[in-house]
Design a protein around this motif. Structure first.
Motif, PDB file in Angstrom:
ATOM      1  N   ALA A 228      -8.408 -22.997  22.642  1.00  0.00           N
ATOM      2  CA  ALA A 228      -7.833 -24.392  22.229  1.00  0.00           C
ATOM      3  C   ALA A 228      -9.288 -25.179  21.959  1.00  0.00           C
ATOM      4  N   ASN A 267      -3.361 -16.082  21.714  1.00  0.00           N
ATOM      5  CA  ASN A 267      -2.931 -17.203  21.343  1.00  0.00           C
ATOM      6  C   ASN A 267      -1.627 -17.442  22.210  1.00  0.00           C
ATOM      7  N   SER A 269      -0.748 -16.490  25.037  1.00  0.00           N
ATOM      8  CA  SER A 269      -0.984 -16.836  26.185  1.00  0.00           C
ATOM      9  C   SER A 269      -1.381 -18.260  26.587  1.00  0.00           C
ATOM     10  N   ARG A 270      -1.562 -18.919  25.332  1.00  0.00           N
ATOM     11  CA  ARG A 270      -1.969 -20.367  25.663  1.00  0.00           C
ATOM     12  C   ARG A 270      -1.054 -21.362  25.921  1.00  0.00           C
ATOM     13  N   ILE A 271      -1.474 -22.222  27.150  1.00  0.00           N
ATOM     14  CA  ILE A 271      -0.445 -22.976  27.621  1.00  0.00           C
ATOM     15  C   ILE A 271      -0.622 -24.333  26.650  1.00  0.00           C
ATOM     16  N   ASP A 272      -1.693 -24.511  26.089  1.00  0.00           N
ATOM     17  CA  ASP A 272      -1.683 -25.667  25.364  1.00  0.00           C
ATOM     18  C   ASP A 272      -0.533 -25.847  24.149  1.00  0.00           C
ATOM     19  N   ILE A 273      -0.076 -24.841  23.785  1.00  0.00           N
ATOM     20  CA  ILE A 273       0.762 -24.852  22.500  1.00  0.00           C
ATOM     21  C   ILE A 273       1.967 -24.134  23.293  1.00  0.00           C
ATOM     22  N   SER A 274       2.383 -23.778  24.130  1.00  0.00           N
ATOM     23  CA  SER A 274       3.761 -23.424  24.662  1.00  0.00           C
ATOM     24  C   SER A 274       4.451 -24.476  25.086  1.00  0.00           C
ATOM     25  N   PRO A 276       6.508 -26.412  27.865  1.00  0.00           N
ATOM     26  CA  PRO A 276       6.319 -26.401  29.290  1.00  0.00           C
ATOM     27  C   PRO A 276       7.787 -25.586  29.802  1.00  0.00           C
ATOM     28  N   GLY A 277       7.254 -24.812  30.866  1.00  0.00           N
ATOM     29  CA  GLY A 277       8.538 -23.954  31.779  1.00  0.00           C
ATOM     30  C   GLY A 277       8.693 -22.624  30.962  1.00  0.00           C
ATOM     31  N   ALA A 278       8.681 -22.626  29.610  1.00  0.00           N
ATOM     32  CA  ALA A 278       9.027 -21.247  29.034  1.00  0.00           C
ATOM     33  C   ALA A 278       8.140 -20.297  29.688  1.00  0.00           C
ATOM     34  N   PRO A 279       8.714 -19.000  29.674  1.00  0.00           N
ATOM     35  CA  PRO A 279       7.718 -17.807  30.127  1.00  0.00           C
ATOM     36  C   PRO A 279       6.437 -17.733  28.998  1.00  0.00           C
ATOM     37  N   LEU A 280       5.423 -17.577  29.625  1.00  0.00           N
ATOM     38  CA  LEU A 280       4.273 -17.219  28.970  1.00  0.00           C
ATOM     39  C   LEU A 280       4.248 -15.899  28.611  1.00  0.00           C
ATOM     40  N   ILE A 281       3.722 -15.494  27.342  1.00  0.00           N
ATOM     41  CA  ILE A 281       3.432 -14.022  27.297  1.00  0.00           C
ATOM     42  C   ILE A 281       2.056 -13.751  27.398  1.00  0.00           C
TER      43      ILE A 281
ATOM     44  N   ARG B 192       5.928 -19.983  38.296  1.00  0.00           N
ATOM     45  CA  ARG B 192       7.205 -20.172  37.636  1.00  0.00           C
ATOM     46  C   ARG B 192       8.357 -19.611  38.513  1.00  0.00           C
ATOM     47  N   TYR B 213       2.192 -27.768  31.792  1.00  0.00           N
ATOM     48  CA  TYR B 213       3.113 -26.587  31.640  1.00  0.00           C
ATOM     49  C   TYR B 213       4.021 -26.324  32.918  1.00  0.00           C
TER      50      TYR B 213
END
Lengths: 340, 261
Positions: A228, A267, A269-274, A276-281, B192, B213
């Motif tokens: 980021a 990209n 696994s970035r939290i700034d563009i995911s 909120p609350g959705a699973p991070l890959i 989570r 998040y």
């Protein structure tokens, strides 16, 4: 097109790093390779981001640019770093003294370890100024003040007489940046300069690095594991994984069409563009440890797009897949096609 | 608010006295419900870590009250007595500093499992391996010592150890700041999952991305006080205080991706 054609339209290329191999000679016959193929250019007055996980070799590449590999018992085994008619890869310590600091400045990760704790800010900066030639005491002081103002230190006359521990983290890092630019270098290498600092302070330091690029026309290398941040500040970026450069290109091209699965995974696994609350890959597994690299592509056992030819043979090298956009993925063409 | 798991009322912490006194936490109140993730965000020196220590019972407040499940956490002069000590666990910023360097990940976890009284040694090891497995630590890595593990792995071992007590609240002080981005994503996914399982998490961090998040509610701390609090979505989308606005504006990188999408 091969790596060697990288510098095609490049009057503005300042440093050319080619096939750089860095490692540690453990015994006479036993070499531990840390960086096995670093290939990229540093252009004039650009901010170049160097991104990768811990152990990817980014700090070693930085150290090769300021000639301090020896302090980590590492050395360059092969490759070239061409800079102004010199090959930095072959420089002797004696020759480094006229390059390090004066041509290539360095901002350390932690200003507390980089600064001398028992010297005032003014003394330290003054010493850096005097290092190469004699100057009158009055001129040195004037130059120090100038530098402190340049890095936006409020009340420089007070800070001049202060010791590093009396300053806040952000102020200390400003002083370190001032120290890095005292001798008007062509390049400033900043190795994770905002680790441990607050976001607002980080934003100010980044603004300062941008000014150094645009007003003083210096090139800046910004090392970070934070994509980021790289996106926000850099013009181009180099993505490193397991001791190799896997993707090189402009920040916008890499953001729009990443051409290496590792960049794609980073990209995701970035939290700034995911959301909120959705699973991070996340990326499967762990980054391979230094020296425990798999055959073929070193990302192959973590890659979602892995093919049979990825796991055999040598580690693939960078290829210019699109103009000024290089990838080391054997199947980069297909990646580029699918994401558009 | 009566079913709050943790409730903090008018807590103040002052270090030193007289003219040199530092009021690290000033009259702060908050609550954490069951199964909820609450963020406490602030910059260095805001008092957030001191507040985390207060919640963990490691720092006694000068005034005010900390309640857990309706009762003061201090009983007969000590914090979290008996069963309560098990129910509130903490994960620290530096996993290297909080794990014993001389024992393996498996021993670190199984020791905790046995302290909290789960059957025989054999059962404890089986339980520990299962916990570590849930954290994505393989049996092979479980036999390693902290220095042989990556930062992200170490942090997951710390979480496994905290969870071995089957707590109802996890207090996490900057758990992601010392680890890589992909390891951070792994840890957040893990948190989570734990929230879905009914665990409450108090997340103290200066990283607004992580707070945005993971948490449902957030408290923004500055100079020992909460300057703003509310639903995380609302605070981020529509910050009321100048300070919060400034913090959010400092988050790097979102512009480019906004422009692209």
């Amino acid at each position: 097109m091969s790596v060697n054609a990288m510098a095609s339209e490049s009057s503005d290329v300042l440093v050319e790093i080619r096939d750089l191999v860095i490692g540690i000679q453990r015994t006479r016959k036993d070499r531990l390779l840390i960086v096995e193929s670093a290939n990229f250019d540093i252009r004039r007055a650009e901010i170049l981001g160097l991104v990768g996980e811990s152990g990817s070799g980014k700090t070693m590449v930085c150290r090769s640019l300021i000639g301090t590999l020896k302090r980590r018992s590492a050395s360059i085994f092969a490759g070239t770093i061409k800079f102004d008619g010199m090959d930095l890869a072959k420089l002797e310590e004696r020759q480094w003294r006229s390059v390090r600091g004066s041509r290539i400045g360095y901002v350390p990760q932690s200003a507390l370890t980089g600064a001398n704790p028992v010297m005032t800010v003014g003394k330290q900066l003054g010493e850096a100024i005097r290092r190469n030639r004699k100057r009158k005491e009055k001129d040195v002081r004037r130059r120090v003040m100038e530098l402190l103002e340049l890095v936006h230190i409020r009340r420089p006359e007070v800070v001049y007489d202060q010791y590093p521990h009396q300053l806040s983290g952000g102020m200390r890092q400003r002083v370190m940046i001032a120290a890095a630019i005292t001798q008007d270098p062509d390049i400033v290498v900043a190795d994770e300069p905002t680790t441990g600092l607050d976001v607002t302070v980080q934003a100010e330091i980044m603004k300062l690095l941008k000014e150094i690029r645009s007003e003083l026309k210096m090139s800046v290398i910004l090392v970070s594991h934070d994509l980021a941040l790289i996106d926000e500040v850099c013009d181009r970026l180099v993505v490193m994984h397991a001791g190799t450069c896997v993707e090189v290109g402009s920040v916008s091209a890499v953001a729009r069409t990443p051409l290496h699965p590792y960049t794609i995974a980073l990209n995701r696994s970035r939290i700034d563009i995911s959301t909120p609350g959705a699973p991070l890959i996340t990326i499967k597994g762990n980054p391979p440890a230094v020296g425990e690299w798999p055959a073929g592509c070193r990302f192959s056992d973590r890659c979602d797009f892995v093919q049979q030819d990825c796991t055999v043979g040598r580690n693939p090298v960078l290829v210019e897949v699109r103009p000024n956009h290089w990838s080391a993925c054997l199947h980069a063409e297909r990646l580029g096609g699918t994401s558009e | 608010m009566s079913d709050a798991l943790i409730e903090v009322r008018d807590v103040s912490v002052t270090f030193g006295s007289g003219s040199r006194a530092v009021r690290a936490v000033r009259q702060v109140s908050l609550h954490i419900e069951k199964g909820e993730a609450v963020g406490i965000v602030g910059e260095s020196g805001s008092g957030k870590s001191t507040l985390a220590r207060v919640l963990a019972g490691l720092q006694r407040p000068n005034s005010g009250e900390v309640r857990f499940a309706g009762e003061s956490i201090y009983q007969r002069g000590k914090a979290y007595r008996g069963e309560n000590r098990r129910l509130v666990q903490m994960v620290f910023q530096d996993p290297y500093g909080s794990l014993n360097p001389r024992i393996t990940a498996l021993s670190a976890v199984s020791e905790a499992v046995r302290v909290h009284g789960v059957g025989s040694r054999k059962d404890a090891i089986a339980k520990s391996l299962e916990l570590l497995g849930r954290m994505g630590i393989s049996e092979r890595d479980a036999g390693k010592k902290p220095r042989q593990l990556s930062g992200g792995q170490r942090q997951r071992v710390s979480v496994a150890r905290a969870l071995s007590a089957q707590p109802s609240v996890l207090l996490a002080d900057e758990p992601t700041s010392a680890i890589d981005q992909s390891a951070q994503a792994q840890l957040l996914n893990l948190f989570r999952g734990l929230l879905d399982g009914g665990l409450s998490i108090a997340l103290v961090s200066h990283d607004l991305g992580v707070i945005r998040y993971l948490t449902q509610r957030v408290y923004v701390m500055k100079d020992g006080e909460f300057v703003e609090s509310g639903l995380t979505v609302e605070v981020f989308d529509n910050p009321q205080q100048e300070y919060t606005k400034q913090l959010i504006a400092s988050i790097p990188g979102r512009e480019l991706h906004k422009a692209l999408s």
